[in-house]
Design a protein around this motif. Structure first.
Motif, PDB file in Angstrom:
ATOM      1  N   LYS A  38       0.827  -1.202   0.000  1.00  0.00           N
ATOM      2  CA  LYS A  38       0.000   0.000   0.000  1.00  0.00           C
ATOM      3  C   LYS A  38       0.865   1.258   0.000  1.00  0.00           C
ATOM      4  O   LYS A  38       2.030   1.226   0.378  1.00  0.00           O
ATOM      5  CB  LYS A  38      -0.897   0.000   1.230  1.00  0.00           C
ATOM      6  CG  LYS A  38      -1.919  -1.109   1.216  1.00  0.00           C
ATOM      7  CD  LYS A  38      -2.866  -0.974   2.368  1.00  0.00           C
ATOM      8  CE  LYS A  38      -3.908  -2.069   2.302  1.00  0.00           C
ATOM      9  NZ  LYS A  38      -4.891  -1.945   3.347  1.00  0.00           N
ATOM     10  N   GLN A  39       0.262   2.344  -0.415  1.00  0.00           N
ATOM     11  CA  GLN A  39       0.978   3.620  -0.498  1.00  0.00           C
ATOM     12  C   GLN A  39       1.485   4.061   0.871  1.00  0.00           C
ATOM     13  O   GLN A  39       2.571   4.614   0.980  1.00  0.00           O
ATOM     14  CB  GLN A  39       0.061   4.692  -1.104  1.00  0.00           C
ATOM     15  CG  GLN A  39       0.753   5.987  -1.418  1.00  0.00           C
ATOM     16  CD  GLN A  39       1.794   5.842  -2.513  1.00  0.00           C
ATOM     17  OE1 GLN A  39       1.720   4.964  -3.347  1.00  0.00           O
ATOM     18  NE2 GLN A  39       2.781   6.709  -2.491  1.00  0.00           N
TER      19      GLN A  39
ATOM     20  N   ILE B 176       4.666   2.340   1.558  1.00  0.00           N
ATOM     21  CA  ILE B 176       5.740   2.823   0.692  1.00  0.00           C
ATOM     22  C   ILE B 176       6.309   4.130   1.226  1.00  0.00           C
ATOM     23  O   ILE B 176       7.521   4.354   1.188  1.00  0.00           O
ATOM     24  CB  ILE B 176       5.229   2.962  -0.757  1.00  0.00           C
ATOM     25  CG1 ILE B 176       4.939   1.571  -1.336  1.00  0.00           C
ATOM     26  CG2 ILE B 176       6.237   3.697  -1.623  1.00  0.00           C
ATOM     27  CD1 ILE B 176       4.274   1.579  -2.677  1.00  0.00           C
ATOM     28  N   LYS B 177       5.457   5.001   1.739  1.00  0.00           N
ATOM     29  CA  LYS B 177       5.914   6.292   2.251  1.00  0.00           C
ATOM     30  C   LYS B 177       6.842   6.139   3.445  1.00  0.00           C
ATOM     31  O   LYS B 177       7.690   6.991   3.688  1.00  0.00           O
ATOM     32  CB  LYS B 177       4.723   7.166   2.642  1.00  0.00           C
ATOM     33  CG  LYS B 177       3.972   7.715   1.468  1.00  0.00           C
ATOM     34  CD  LYS B 177       2.839   8.610   1.916  1.00  0.00           C
ATOM     35  CE  LYS B 177       2.097   9.158   0.726  1.00  0.00           C
ATOM     36  NZ  LYS B 177       1.028  10.062   1.110  1.00  0.00           N
TER      37      LYS B 177
ATOM     38  N   SER C 212      -1.435  -6.762  -9.659  1.00  0.00           N
ATOM     39  CA  SER C 212      -1.037  -6.230  -8.360  1.00  0.00           C
ATOM     40  C   SER C 212       0.448  -5.864  -8.352  1.00  0.00           C
ATOM     41  O   SER C 212       0.828  -4.791  -7.858  1.00  0.00           O
ATOM     42  CB  SER C 212      -1.337  -7.255  -7.275  1.00  0.00           C
ATOM     43  OG  SER C 212      -0.837  -6.819  -6.048  1.00  0.00           O
TER      44      SER C 212
ATOM     45  N   ARG D 148       1.119  -2.735 -10.494  1.00  0.00           N
ATOM     46  CA  ARG D 148       0.707  -1.510  -9.808  1.00  0.00           C
ATOM     47  C   ARG D 148       1.655  -1.163  -8.664  1.00  0.00           C
ATOM     48  O   ARG D 148       1.903   0.011  -8.394  1.00  0.00           O
ATOM     49  CB  ARG D 148      -0.725  -1.653  -9.306  1.00  0.00           C
ATOM     50  CG  ARG D 148      -1.706  -1.642 -10.462  1.00  0.00           C
ATOM     51  CD  ARG D 148      -3.123  -1.778 -10.008  1.00  0.00           C
ATOM     52  NE  ARG D 148      -4.011  -1.702 -11.165  1.00  0.00           N
ATOM     53  CZ  ARG D 148      -5.311  -1.797 -11.107  1.00  0.00           C
ATOM     54  NH1 ARG D 148      -5.915  -1.970  -9.945  1.00  0.00           N
ATOM     55  NH2 ARG D 148      -6.038  -1.721 -12.196  1.00  0.00           N
ATOM     56  N   THR D 149       2.196  -2.163  -8.005  1.00  0.00           N
ATOM     57  CA  THR D 149       3.180  -1.909  -6.948  1.00  0.00           C
ATOM     58  C   THR D 149       4.438  -1.292  -7.531  1.00  0.00           C
ATOM     59  O   THR D 149       5.005  -0.367  -6.945  1.00  0.00           O
ATOM     60  CB  THR D 149       3.509  -3.212  -6.187  1.00  0.00           C
ATOM     61  OG1 THR D 149       2.307  -3.729  -5.615  1.00  0.00           O
ATOM     62  CG2 THR D 149       4.525  -2.962  -5.096  1.00  0.00           C
TER      63      THR D 149
ATOM     64  N   ARG E 162       3.674   2.294  -8.149  1.00  0.00           N
ATOM     65  CA  ARG E 162       3.643   3.060  -6.899  1.00  0.00           C
ATOM     66  C   ARG E 162       5.056   3.365  -6.413  1.00  0.00           C
ATOM     67  O   ARG E 162       5.344   4.479  -5.959  1.00  0.00           O
ATOM     68  CB  ARG E 162       2.895   2.291  -5.819  1.00  0.00           C
ATOM     69  CG  ARG E 162       1.406   2.298  -5.980  1.00  0.00           C
ATOM     70  CD  ARG E 162       0.729   1.648  -4.776  1.00  0.00           C
ATOM     71  NE  ARG E 162      -0.684   1.473  -5.037  1.00  0.00           N
ATOM     72  CZ  ARG E 162      -1.254   0.307  -5.338  1.00  0.00           C
ATOM     73  NH1 ARG E 162      -0.540  -0.804  -5.365  1.00  0.00           N
ATOM     74  NH2 ARG E 162      -2.543   0.241  -5.571  1.00  0.00           N
TER      75      ARG E 162
ATOM     76  N   THR F  46       6.618   5.996  -8.644  1.00  0.00           N
ATOM     77  CA  THR F  46       6.018   7.300  -8.369  1.00  0.00           C
ATOM     78  C   THR F  46       6.606   7.920  -7.109  1.00  0.00           C
ATOM     79  O   THR F  46       6.943   9.096  -7.092  1.00  0.00           O
ATOM     80  CB  THR F  46       4.492   7.154  -8.226  1.00  0.00           C
ATOM     81  OG1 THR F  46       3.965   6.628  -9.427  1.00  0.00           O
ATOM     82  CG2 THR F  46       3.846   8.492  -7.930  1.00  0.00           C
ATOM     83  N   GLU F  47       6.764   7.124  -6.066  1.00  0.00           N
ATOM     84  CA  GLU F  47       7.316   7.640  -4.813  1.00  0.00           C
ATOM     85  C   GLU F  47       8.775   8.049  -5.001  1.00  0.00           C
ATOM     86  O   GLU F  47       9.189   9.092  -4.471  1.00  0.00           O
ATOM     87  CB  GLU F  47       7.191   6.583  -3.723  1.00  0.00           C
ATOM     88  CG  GLU F  47       7.644   7.059  -2.358  1.00  0.00           C
ATOM     89  CD  GLU F  47       6.819   8.179  -1.779  1.00  0.00           C
ATOM     90  OE1 GLU F  47       7.356   8.940  -0.965  1.00  0.00           O
ATOM     91  OE2 GLU F  47       5.628   8.311  -2.128  1.00  0.00           O
TER      92      GLU F  47
ATOM     93  N   LYS G  99       8.788  11.323  -6.899  1.00  0.00           N
ATOM     94  CA  LYS G  99       8.309  12.416  -6.036  1.00  0.00           C
ATOM     95  C   LYS G  99       9.392  12.871  -5.087  1.00  0.00           C
ATOM     96  O   LYS G  99       9.567  14.081  -4.867  1.00  0.00           O
ATOM     97  CB  LYS G  99       7.066  11.947  -5.263  1.00  0.00           C
ATOM     98  CG  LYS G  99       6.390  13.045  -4.491  1.00  0.00           C
ATOM     99  CD  LYS G  99       5.011  12.660  -4.017  1.00  0.00           C
ATOM    100  CE  LYS G  99       5.080  11.614  -2.924  1.00  0.00           C
ATOM    101  NZ  LYS G  99       3.759  11.383  -2.286  1.00  0.00           N
TER     102      LYS G  99
END
Length: 63
Positions: free
Chosen positions: A2-3, A6-7, A45, A48-49, A52, A55-56, A59
């Motif tokens: 989950k996001q 990841i954060k 899945s 998409r991971t 994610r 993307t992180e 960012k």
């Protein structure tokens, strides 16, 4: 993954997790091409991971 999970990871952990996930995705897609796997939703899945994680990482590089 989950996001929110990841954060909480550090930059080094993100890179390591990205490598592991990309390898698992490649292995699963090649296995699925040879013979259908039991649950093909696992491929989505993992894809998409990977997105994610990328993307992180992007960012964090912008900041």
């Amino acid at each position: 993954m989950k996001q929110s999970e990841i954060k909480d990871l550090s930059a080094a952990q993100l890179q390591e997790k990205l490598g592991e996930t990309k390898k698992a995705y490649a292995d699963m897609t090649s296995a699925h091409a040879l013979s259908p796997i039991a649950n093909p939703l696992q491929i989505r899945s993992l894809r998409r991971t990977v997105a994610r994680l990328n993307t992180e990482i992007a960012k964090r590089e912008q900041q």
